[in-house]
Design a protein around this motif. Structure first.
Motif, PDB file in Angstrom:
ATOM      1  N   GLY A  74       0.810  -1.213   0.000  1.00 11.13           N
ATOM      2  CA  GLY A  74       0.000   0.000   0.000  1.00 11.13           C
ATOM      3  C   GLY A  74       0.845   1.264   0.000  1.00 11.13           C
ATOM      4  O   GLY A  74       0.530   2.245  -0.682  1.00 11.13           O
ATOM      5  N   TYR A  75       1.934   1.228   0.751  1.00 13.47           N
ATOM      6  CA  TYR A  75       2.839   2.379   0.829  1.00 13.47           C
ATOM      7  C   TYR A  75       3.410   2.691  -0.554  1.00 13.47           C
ATOM      8  O   TYR A  75       3.493   3.852  -0.957  1.00 13.47           O
ATOM      9  CB  TYR A  75       3.963   2.092   1.825  1.00 13.47           C
ATOM     10  N   LYS A  76       3.793   1.655  -1.281  1.00 14.73           N
ATOM     11  CA  LYS A  76       4.367   1.851  -2.617  1.00 14.73           C
ATOM     12  C   LYS A  76       3.342   2.424  -3.591  1.00 14.73           C
ATOM     13  O   LYS A  76       3.713   3.104  -4.545  1.00 14.73           O
ATOM     14  CB  LYS A  76       4.929   0.535  -3.147  1.00 14.73           C
ATOM     15  N   ILE A  77       2.075   2.158  -3.365  1.00 13.87           N
ATOM     16  CA  ILE A  77       1.020   2.745  -4.199  1.00 13.87           C
ATOM     17  C   ILE A  77       0.827   4.214  -3.821  1.00 13.87           C
ATOM     18  O   ILE A  77       0.786   5.090  -4.677  1.00 13.87           O
ATOM     19  CB  ILE A  77      -0.311   1.977  -4.034  1.00 13.87           C
ATOM     20  N   TYR A  78       0.718   4.482  -2.521  1.00  7.02           N
ATOM     21  CA  TYR A  78       0.333   5.815  -2.051  1.00  7.02           C
ATOM     22  C   TYR A  78       1.472   6.836  -2.082  1.00  7.02           C
ATOM     23  O   TYR A  78       1.284   7.970  -2.544  1.00  7.02           O
ATOM     24  CB  TYR A  78      -0.230   5.736  -0.625  1.00  7.02           C
ATOM     25  N   ALA A  79       2.631   6.477  -1.561  1.00 10.90           N
ATOM     26  CA  ALA A  79       3.700   7.450  -1.309  1.00 10.90           C
ATOM     27  C   ALA A  79       4.112   8.298  -2.520  1.00 10.90           C
ATOM     28  O   ALA A  79       4.351   9.496  -2.362  1.00 10.90           O
ATOM     29  CB  ALA A  79       4.915   6.754  -0.698  1.00 10.90           C
ATOM     30  N   PRO A  80       4.207   7.744  -3.726  1.00 11.36           N
ATOM     31  CA  PRO A  80       4.663   8.591  -4.843  1.00 11.36           C
ATOM     32  C   PRO A  80       3.590   9.511  -5.436  1.00 11.36           C
ATOM     33  O   PRO A  80       3.901  10.352  -6.280  1.00 11.36           O
ATOM     34  CB  PRO A  80       5.126   7.567  -5.892  1.00 11.36           C
ATOM     35  N   LEU A  81       2.360   9.376  -4.995  1.00 12.37           N
ATOM     36  CA  LEU A  81       1.272  10.169  -5.579  1.00 12.37           C
ATOM     37  C   LEU A  81       1.284  11.605  -5.059  1.00 12.37           C
ATOM     38  O   LEU A  81       1.693  11.855  -3.916  1.00 12.37           O
ATOM     39  CB  LEU A  81      -0.077   9.517  -5.263  1.00 12.37           C
ATOM     40  N   PRO A  82       0.821  12.548  -5.880  1.00 11.77           N
ATOM     41  CA  PRO A  82       0.732  13.935  -5.403  1.00 11.77           C
ATOM     42  C   PRO A  82      -0.295  14.040  -4.270  1.00 11.77           C
ATOM     43  O   PRO A  82      -1.252  13.270  -4.216  1.00 11.77           O
ATOM     44  CB  PRO A  82       0.279  14.721  -6.636  1.00 11.77           C
ATOM     45  N   GLN A  83      -0.053  14.988  -3.378  1.00 12.12           N
ATOM     46  CA  GLN A  83      -0.933  15.174  -2.221  1.00 12.12           C
ATOM     47  C   GLN A  83      -1.439  16.608  -2.182  1.00 12.12           C
ATOM     48  O   GLN A  83      -0.707  17.543  -2.509  1.00 12.12           O
ATOM     49  CB  GLN A  83      -0.171  14.883  -0.916  1.00 12.12           C
ATOM     50  N   ALA A  84      -2.676  16.747  -1.721  1.00 16.53           N
ATOM     51  CA  ALA A  84      -3.217  18.074  -1.449  1.00 16.53           C
ATOM     52  C   ALA A  84      -2.454  18.634  -0.242  1.00 16.53           C
ATOM     53  O   ALA A  84      -1.922  17.861   0.562  1.00 16.53           O
ATOM     54  CB  ALA A  84      -4.711  17.971  -1.146  1.00 16.53           C
ATOM     55  N   PRO A  85      -2.392  19.959  -0.077  1.00 17.50           N
ATOM     56  CA  PRO A  85      -1.641  20.530   1.043  1.00 17.50           C
ATOM     57  C   PRO A  85      -2.067  19.984   2.419  1.00 17.50           C
ATOM     58  O   PRO A  85      -1.220  19.619   3.230  1.00 17.50           O
ATOM     59  CB  PRO A  85      -1.918  22.031   0.931  1.00 17.50           C
ATOM     60  N   GLU A  86      -3.366  19.906   2.670  1.00 15.78           N
ATOM     61  CA  GLU A  86      -3.825  19.386   3.965  1.00 15.78           C
ATOM     62  C   GLU A  86      -3.502  17.900   4.105  1.00 15.78           C
ATOM     63  O   GLU A  86      -3.237  17.409   5.204  1.00 15.78           O
ATOM     64  CB  GLU A  86      -5.330  19.632   4.148  1.00 15.78           C
ATOM     65  N   GLU A  87      -3.488  17.201   2.996  1.00 16.03           N
ATOM     66  CA  GLU A  87      -3.144  15.776   2.997  1.00 16.03           C
ATOM     67  C   GLU A  87      -1.668  15.591   3.346  1.00 16.03           C
ATOM     68  O   GLU A  87      -1.305  14.671   4.098  1.00 16.03           O
ATOM     69  CB  GLU A  87      -3.450  15.192   1.616  1.00 16.03           C
ATOM     70  N   ALA A  88      -0.816  16.450   2.806  1.00 12.57           N
ATOM     71  CA  ALA A  88       0.621  16.365   3.088  1.00 12.57           C
ATOM     72  C   ALA A  88       0.897  16.571   4.579  1.00 12.57           C
ATOM     73  O   ALA A  88       1.749  15.886   5.163  1.00 12.57           O
ATOM     74  CB  ALA A  88       1.388  17.389   2.257  1.00 12.57           C
ATOM     75  N   ILE A  89       0.161  17.479   5.203  1.00 16.25           N
ATOM     76  CA  ILE A  89       0.309  17.715   6.643  1.00 16.25           C
ATOM     77  C   ILE A  89      -0.105  16.472   7.418  1.00 16.25           C
ATOM     78  O   ILE A  89       0.594  16.024   8.336  1.00 16.25           O
ATOM     79  CB  ILE A  89      -0.516  18.947   7.088  1.00 16.25           C
ATOM     80  N   GLU A  90      -1.229  15.883   7.040  1.00 20.51           N
ATOM     81  CA  GLU A  90      -1.714  14.679   7.719  1.00 20.51           C
ATOM     82  C   GLU A  90      -0.776  13.496   7.482  1.00 20.51           C
ATOM     83  O   GLU A  90      -0.582  12.649   8.350  1.00 20.51           O
ATOM     84  CB  GLU A  90      -3.135  14.348   7.276  1.00 20.51           C
ATOM     85  N   TRP A  91      -0.185  13.437   6.290  1.00 17.98           N
ATOM     86  CA  TRP A  91       0.771  12.362   5.973  1.00 17.98           C
ATOM     87  C   TRP A  91       1.984  12.449   6.898  1.00 17.98           C
ATOM     88  O   TRP A  91       2.480  11.426   7.369  1.00 17.98           O
ATOM     89  CB  TRP A  91       1.183  12.443   4.505  1.00 17.98           C
ATOM     90  N   LYS A  92       2.443  13.654   7.169  1.00 19.99           N
ATOM     91  CA  LYS A  92       3.582  13.810   8.101  1.00 19.99           C
ATOM     92  C   LYS A  92       3.188  13.311   9.494  1.00 19.99           C
ATOM     93  O   LYS A  92       3.984  12.654  10.164  1.00 19.99           O
ATOM     94  CB  LYS A  92       4.037  15.269   8.165  1.00 19.99           C
ATOM     95  N   ASN A  93       1.975  13.628   9.922  1.00 19.81           N
ATOM     96  CA  ASN A  93       1.487  13.128  11.214  1.00 19.81           C
ATOM     97  C   ASN A  93       1.456  11.599  11.205  1.00 19.81           C
ATOM     98  O   ASN A  93       1.874  10.950  12.172  1.00 19.81           O
ATOM     99  CB  ASN A  93       0.085  13.650  11.529  1.00 19.81           C
ATOM    100  N   PHE A  94       0.941  11.042  10.110  1.00 22.60           N
ATOM    101  CA  PHE A  94       0.891   9.583   9.992  1.00 22.60           C
ATOM    102  C   PHE A  94       2.292   8.992  10.084  1.00 22.60           C
ATOM    103  O   PHE A  94       2.524   8.033  10.825  1.00 22.60           O
ATOM    104  CB  PHE A  94       0.237   9.148   8.671  1.00 22.60           C
ATOM    105  N   GLU A  95       3.218   9.530   9.301  1.00 17.68           N
ATOM    106  CA  GLU A  95       4.569   8.964   9.285  1.00 17.68           C
ATOM    107  C   GLU A  95       5.215   8.994  10.665  1.00 17.68           C
ATOM    108  O   GLU A  95       5.899   8.055  11.048  1.00 17.68           O
ATOM    109  CB  GLU A  95       5.440   9.700   8.271  1.00 17.68           C
TER     110      GLU A  95
END
Length: 195
Positions: A74-95
């Protein structure tokens, strides 16, 4: 007009089919992998007095590995995709939260589960099961925070896909209206010119 509308449709299809849908699939694969790992982590706690404990512990270890592999898929599918700004913030929290949980989980596997599988000293069984209890208690908060972030990321992508679909529907409605108007004007013009 037609070209412009077609370009908008292509943009919407790309947003939904190439970004949002794969993002949702990737996040759900990661979540499923984490859940598979968590199920096995909790499963082993109940095996203390089980006569088939070693076999079941080995099975749990193998399923833990498969859960991490599913997460990686799943990570290999998701990680390279572009993210919306709010999504990028949440992704950092997730990581951040996933990193904590992952570190605890890998330590659990290496320092508790595998030694327990290989254990020949009955006195150590209680020690390893106490380590399991401590692990479950300390890993719960970062795991839940990571899962909560994944839910938010999925919702951001679902909402983004919905918005792209609504825009495409509006654009297609406008294109239909414009086509009807052009046809009526063309038909009227043909009649006038034929007189």
């Amino acid at each position: 007009v037609g070209y412009s509308t077609t370009q908008k449709w292509e943009s919407g299809i790309t947003e939904v089919g190439v970004v949002k849908l794969p993002s949702i699939v990737g996040v759900m694969e990661m979540r499923t992998g984490m859940n598979q790992v968590t199920i096995q982590q909790n499963r082993v706690r109940s095996l203390k007095d089980d006569p088939k404990m070693k076999t079941k512990l080995e099975d749990a270890r193998e399923k833990l590995i498969k859960g991490f592999e599913r997460f990686d898929k799943g990570y290999k599918i998701y990680a390279p995709l572009p993210q919306a700004p709010e999504e990028a913030i949440e992704w950092k929290n997730f990581e951040e939260q996933f990193g904590k949980w992952n570190e605890l989980s890998l330590s659990f596997r290496a320092n508790t589960l595998v030694p327990l599988i290989n254990n020949t000293d009955p006195a150590m069984v209680d020690v390893y099961f106490e380590q399991m209890r401590e692990f479950i208690e300390t890993s719960r908060a970062p795991r839940q925070a990571a899962l909560d972030s994944m839910d938010k990321i999925a919702k951001i992508n679902i909402d983004g896909a919905d918005a792209a679909v609504k825009t495409a529907k509006t654009d297609s409605s406008s294109a239909v209206q414009m086509t009807i108007i052009i046809l009526l004007v063309s038909f009227t013009l043909a009649i006038v010119l034929s007189i």
